[in-house]
Design a protein around this motif. Sequence first.
Motif, short mmCIF file in Angstrom:
data_model
loop_
_atom_site.label_atom_id
_atom_site.label_comp_id
_atom_site.label_asym_id
_atom_site.label_seq_id
_atom_site.Cartn_x
_atom_site.Cartn_y
_atom_site.Cartn_z
N UNK A 90 0.85 -1.21 0.00
CA UNK A 90 0.00 0.00 0.00
C UNK A 90 0.88 1.25 0.00
N UNK A 91 1.10 1.80 -1.17
CA UNK A 91 1.97 2.96 -1.31
C UNK A 91 1.34 4.22 -0.72
N UNK A 92 0.04 4.16 -0.41
CA UNK A 92 -0.62 5.30 0.23
C UNK A 92 -0.15 5.48 1.67
N UNK A 93 0.43 4.43 2.24
CA UNK A 93 1.03 4.53 3.57
C UNK A 93 2.42 5.11 3.36
N UNK A 94 2.54 6.40 3.66
CA UNK A 94 3.75 7.15 3.34
C UNK A 94 4.88 6.92 4.33
N UNK A 95 4.50 6.65 5.57
CA UNK A 95 5.51 6.52 6.62
C UNK A 95 4.94 5.64 7.73
N UNK A 96 5.81 4.87 8.36
CA UNK A 96 5.39 4.03 9.46
C UNK A 96 6.47 4.05 10.53
N UNK A 97 6.07 4.36 11.74
CA UNK A 97 7.00 4.39 12.87
C UNK A 97 6.55 3.36 13.90
N UNK A 98 7.46 2.55 14.39
CA UNK A 98 7.14 1.63 15.50
C UNK A 98 7.45 2.40 16.77
N UNK A 99 6.47 2.47 17.66
CA UNK A 99 6.58 3.36 18.80
C UNK A 99 6.36 2.63 20.12
N UNK A 101 4.60 2.95 24.10
CA UNK A 101 3.36 3.50 24.62
C UNK A 101 2.18 2.63 24.28
N UNK A 102 1.01 3.21 24.35
CA UNK A 102 -0.23 2.46 24.14
C UNK A 102 -0.36 1.95 22.71
N UNK A 103 0.07 2.73 21.74
CA UNK A 103 0.01 2.32 20.34
C UNK A 103 1.36 1.75 19.94
N UNK A 104 1.34 0.80 19.05
CA UNK A 104 2.57 0.15 18.62
C UNK A 104 3.15 0.77 17.35
N UNK A 105 2.27 1.28 16.49
CA UNK A 105 2.69 1.88 15.23
C UNK A 105 1.94 3.20 15.02
N UNK A 106 2.63 4.15 14.39
CA UNK A 106 2.02 5.39 13.94
C UNK A 106 2.31 5.50 12.45
#
Length: 192
Positions: A90-99, A101-106
């Motif tokens: 999915x090229x529409x997902x421009x960036x992915x950060x593993x973080x 805290x409560x969420x694992x990915x942004x």
Amino acid sequence: MTEELDETDWSILAEVQRDGRIPFTELGPPGEPQRLGHHRARQALEALGVISGYRADVDLTKVGYAILAVVRLKYPGNRHEPLRRLLGERMEILECLRTTGEDCYTLKVAAGSMAHLESIVDELARFGSTTTNLVYSQPLPYRGPPDPAPVTVSPARTGPRPARSTRTRRRARRPPTPGTTPTRAAAGCGRR
């Protein structure tokens, strides 16, 4: 590994981040005879991986992506390969950060319409719960880091040092609180 950068290196990084297409002949202060040195310094920064690439900043609205969203993903478990496959597809997902805290990915997602965004979020929701925030504007677009502040060293102490005690002090260990178990990482993000 952190590389040692001098003032010239930081100057080159600032210029290249402002304009990645700046010709080597314009790198460095105007009229400075060291432009060849700046060219070689830029090549050295590329060889070291400090400059890892160049890219174009695209106006998303002008190419059909009127919606920009930030999607937070809580990803239970520790099998992340299916998500990584989706990120590649999915090229529409421009960036992915593993973080932490409560969420694992942004994730930063571009979409042409709300229906398009919904389909992407639905695909992400297969992996865990999502929270989607729409972006109104980008008051501060990406910028690279500045030269870190120089480390100040305190002046050397003058005069005699106070005598150190020859006795060894031991800190008392606190017993663990009953009913708690020390953990190494946050639960729920596949880190154990």
